[in-house]
Design a protein around this motif. Structure first.
Motif, PDB file in Angstrom:
ATOM      1  N   GLU A  78      15.425 -17.032  73.240  1.00 31.17           N
ATOM      2  CA  GLU A  78      15.746 -15.856  73.940  1.00 31.17           C
ATOM      3  C   GLU A  78      14.893 -14.419  73.563  1.00 31.17           C
ATOM      4  OE1 GLU A  78      19.748 -15.606  72.665  1.00 31.17           O
ATOM      5  OE2 GLU A  78      20.624 -17.097  74.194  1.00 31.17           O
ATOM      6  N   THR A  79      14.223 -14.274  72.499  1.00 29.30           N
ATOM      7  CA  THR A  79      13.527 -13.318  72.121  1.00 29.30           C
ATOM      8  C   THR A  79      12.209 -13.491  73.012  1.00 29.30           C
ATOM      9  OG1 THR A  79      12.707 -14.411  70.373  1.00 29.30           O
ATOM     10  CG2 THR A  79      14.493 -12.791  69.973  1.00 29.30           C
ATOM     11  N   GLN A  80      11.938 -14.232  73.488  1.00 32.92           N
ATOM     12  CA  GLN A  80      10.756 -14.834  74.376  1.00 32.92           C
ATOM     13  C   GLN A  80      11.109 -14.967  75.761  1.00 32.92           C
ATOM     14  OE1 GLN A  80       7.444 -17.395  72.801  1.00 32.92           O
ATOM     15  NE2 GLN A  80       8.935 -17.899  71.077  1.00 32.92           N
ATOM     16  N   ASN A  81      12.281 -14.463  76.185  1.00 33.42           N
ATOM     17  CA  ASN A  81      12.611 -14.757  77.552  1.00 33.42           C
ATOM     18  C   ASN A  81      12.343 -16.104  78.174  1.00 33.42           C
ATOM     19  OD1 ASN A  81      13.809 -12.264  77.705  1.00 33.42           O
ATOM     20  ND2 ASN A  81      12.089 -11.080  78.051  1.00 33.42           N
ATOM     21  N   ILE A  82      12.592 -17.034  77.564  1.00 33.14           N
ATOM     22  CA  ILE A  82      12.381 -18.193  77.903  1.00 33.14           C
ATOM     23  C   ILE A  82      13.742 -18.997  78.338  1.00 33.14           C
ATOM     24  CG2 ILE A  82      11.730 -20.672  77.452  1.00 33.14           C
ATOM     25  CD1 ILE A  82       9.620 -19.354  75.401  1.00 33.14           C
ATOM     26  N   ALA A  83      14.021 -19.492  79.515  1.00 35.00           N
ATOM     27  CA  ALA A  83      14.902 -19.985  80.097  1.00 35.00           C
ATOM     28  C   ALA A  83      15.145 -21.684  79.352  1.00 35.00           C
ATOM     29  CB  ALA A  83      15.307 -20.207  81.508  1.00 35.00           C
ATOM     30  N   PHE A  84      16.246 -22.095  78.820  1.00 41.32           N
ATOM     31  CA  PHE A  84      16.033 -23.425  78.277  1.00 41.32           C
ATOM     32  C   PHE A  84      17.268 -24.118  78.468  1.00 41.32           C
ATOM     33  CE2 PHE A  84      17.971 -20.514  75.257  1.00 41.32           C
ATOM     34  CZ  PHE A  84      18.972 -21.436  74.526  1.00 41.32           C
ATOM     35  N   SER A  85      17.219 -25.439  78.343  1.00 40.67           N
ATOM     36  CA  SER A  85      18.317 -26.441  78.443  1.00 40.67           C
ATOM     37  C   SER A  85      18.542 -26.981  76.780  1.00 40.67           C
ATOM     38  CB  SER A  85      18.193 -27.700  79.328  1.00 40.67           C
ATOM     39  OG  SER A  85      17.015 -28.254  78.983  1.00 40.67           O
ATOM     40  N   VAL A  86      19.809 -27.321  76.974  1.00 37.25           N
ATOM     41  CA  VAL A  86      20.213 -28.204  75.677  1.00 37.25           C
ATOM     42  C   VAL A  86      20.652 -29.595  75.825  1.00 37.25           C
ATOM     43  CG1 VAL A  86      21.785 -27.976  73.548  1.00 37.25           C
ATOM     44  CG2 VAL A  86      21.115 -25.711  74.658  1.00 37.25           C
ATOM     45  N   ASP A  87      19.828 -30.380  75.026  1.00 40.82           N
ATOM     46  CA  ASP A  87      20.369 -31.746  75.142  1.00 40.82           C
ATOM     47  C   ASP A  87      20.755 -32.216  73.822  1.00 40.82           C
ATOM     48  OD1 ASP A  87      18.668 -31.833  77.332  1.00 40.82           O
ATOM     49  OD2 ASP A  87      17.120 -33.307  76.462  1.00 40.82           O
ATOM     50  N   THR A  88      22.083 -32.863  73.802  1.00 41.83           N
ATOM     51  CA  THR A  88      22.657 -33.231  72.483  1.00 41.83           C
ATOM     52  C   THR A  88      22.898 -34.635  72.409  1.00 41.83           C
ATOM     53  OG1 THR A  88      24.460 -32.711  71.100  1.00 41.83           O
ATOM     54  CG2 THR A  88      24.955 -32.350  73.361  1.00 41.83           C
ATOM     55  N   MET A  89      22.701 -35.340  71.244  1.00 46.44           N
ATOM     56  CA  MET A  89      23.214 -36.592  71.122  1.00 46.44           C
ATOM     57  C   MET A  89      24.782 -36.749  70.808  1.00 46.44           C
ATOM     58  SD  MET A  89      20.510 -38.349  71.371  1.00 46.44           S
ATOM     59  CE  MET A  89      21.089 -40.058  70.502  1.00 46.44           C
ATOM     60  N   PRO A  90      25.545 -37.566  71.438  1.00 40.24           N
ATOM     61  CA  PRO A  90      26.897 -37.617  71.282  1.00 40.24           C
ATOM     62  C   PRO A  90      27.468 -37.541  70.140  1.00 40.24           C
ATOM     63  CG  PRO A  90      26.230 -39.244  72.858  1.00 40.24           C
ATOM     64  CD  PRO A  90      24.936 -38.832  72.243  1.00 40.24           C
ATOM     65  N   HIS A  91      26.792 -38.133  69.064  1.00 41.48           N
ATOM     66  CA  HIS A  91      27.279 -38.246  67.465  1.00 41.48           C
ATOM     67  C   HIS A  91      27.047 -36.853  66.913  1.00 41.48           C
ATOM     68  CE1 HIS A  91      23.017 -39.275  66.820  1.00 41.48           C
ATOM     69  NE2 HIS A  91      23.036 -38.666  65.956  1.00 41.48           N
ATOM     70  N   ALA A  92      26.116 -35.905  67.570  1.00 41.05           N
ATOM     71  CA  ALA A  92      25.992 -34.574  66.946  1.00 41.05           C
ATOM     72  C   ALA A  92      26.707 -33.390  67.275  1.00 41.05           C
ATOM     73  CB  ALA A  92      24.593 -34.250  67.472  1.00 41.05           C
ATOM     74  N   ILE A  93      27.499 -33.806  68.438  1.00 39.52           N
ATOM     75  CA  ILE A  93      28.376 -32.799  68.986  1.00 39.52           C
ATOM     76  C   ILE A  93      29.802 -32.392  68.312  1.00 39.52           C
ATOM     77  CG2 ILE A  93      29.587 -33.975  70.817  1.00 39.52           C
ATOM     78  CD1 ILE A  93      28.094 -30.730  71.367  1.00 39.52           C
ATOM     79  N   HIS A  94      30.131 -31.446  67.894  1.00 36.79           N
ATOM     80  CA  HIS A  94      31.443 -31.027  67.365  1.00 36.79           C
ATOM     81  C   HIS A  94      31.979 -29.682  67.890  1.00 36.79           C
ATOM     82  CE1 HIS A  94      29.558 -28.063  64.826  1.00 36.79           C
ATOM     83  NE2 HIS A  94      28.431 -28.749  64.440  1.00 36.79           N
ATOM     84  N   ALA A  95      33.329 -29.587  67.620  1.00 36.28           N
ATOM     85  CA  ALA A  95      34.307 -28.639  68.414  1.00 36.28           C
ATOM     86  C   ALA A  95      33.408 -27.119  68.135  1.00 36.28           C
ATOM     87  CB  ALA A  95      35.565 -28.557  67.664  1.00 36.28           C
ATOM     88  N   GLY A  96      32.948 -26.828  67.077  1.00 35.74           N
ATOM     89  CA  GLY A  96      32.442 -25.628  66.646  1.00 35.74           C
ATOM     90  C   GLY A  96      31.059 -25.338  67.603  1.00 35.74           C
TER      91      GLY A  96
END
Length: 126
Positions: A78-96
């Protein structure tokens, strides 16, 4: 631990391949600046010279991380004004983490699912 190392290495290789693809598609050698950075459970791919390219500009979450680690990584884009996507592994995701991503405006865009089966099973087994 062995499986974590394999997951990490596979994701790191894919990230390096994305940078390679970016470099090979350039018209001039000095045009692109893709880079891969790895930090605690994250792999970041960034190319400030192409700030709208979400294939190259990605944050890959391959291990469970805290919300603070996610926020710090997102700020780098965000500080470089770069649009980005987020990939996540299923075991890495949690509610927070899910909540933080949703509040930041991220929503599922597409899914890639990898299926695996044991070599002992045959097509006729139920």
């Amino acid at each position: 631990m062995f499986q974590d190392d394999n997951i990490r290495m596979s994701i790191l290789l894919e990230a390096q391949y994305a940078c390679f693809n970016r470099r090979r598609s350039l018209r001039r050698a000095d045009e692109g600046q893709p880079s891969v950075q790895e930090t605690s459970g994250l792999i970041q791919i960034m190319d400030p010279s192409d700030p709208q390219n979400s294939y190259v500009n990605r944050l890959i979450i391959w291990q469970p991380i805290s919300e603070h680690v996610l926020i710090d990584a997102m700020k780098q884009y965000e500080t470089q004004n770069i649009a980005f996507s987020v990939d996540t592994m299923p075991h890495a995701i949690h509610a927070g983490l899910s909540t933080r991503l949703i509040h930041a405006g991220f929503a599922p865009a597409m899914e890639i699912m990898f299926l695996q089966r044991s070599m002992q099973e045959t097509l006729g087994d139920n």
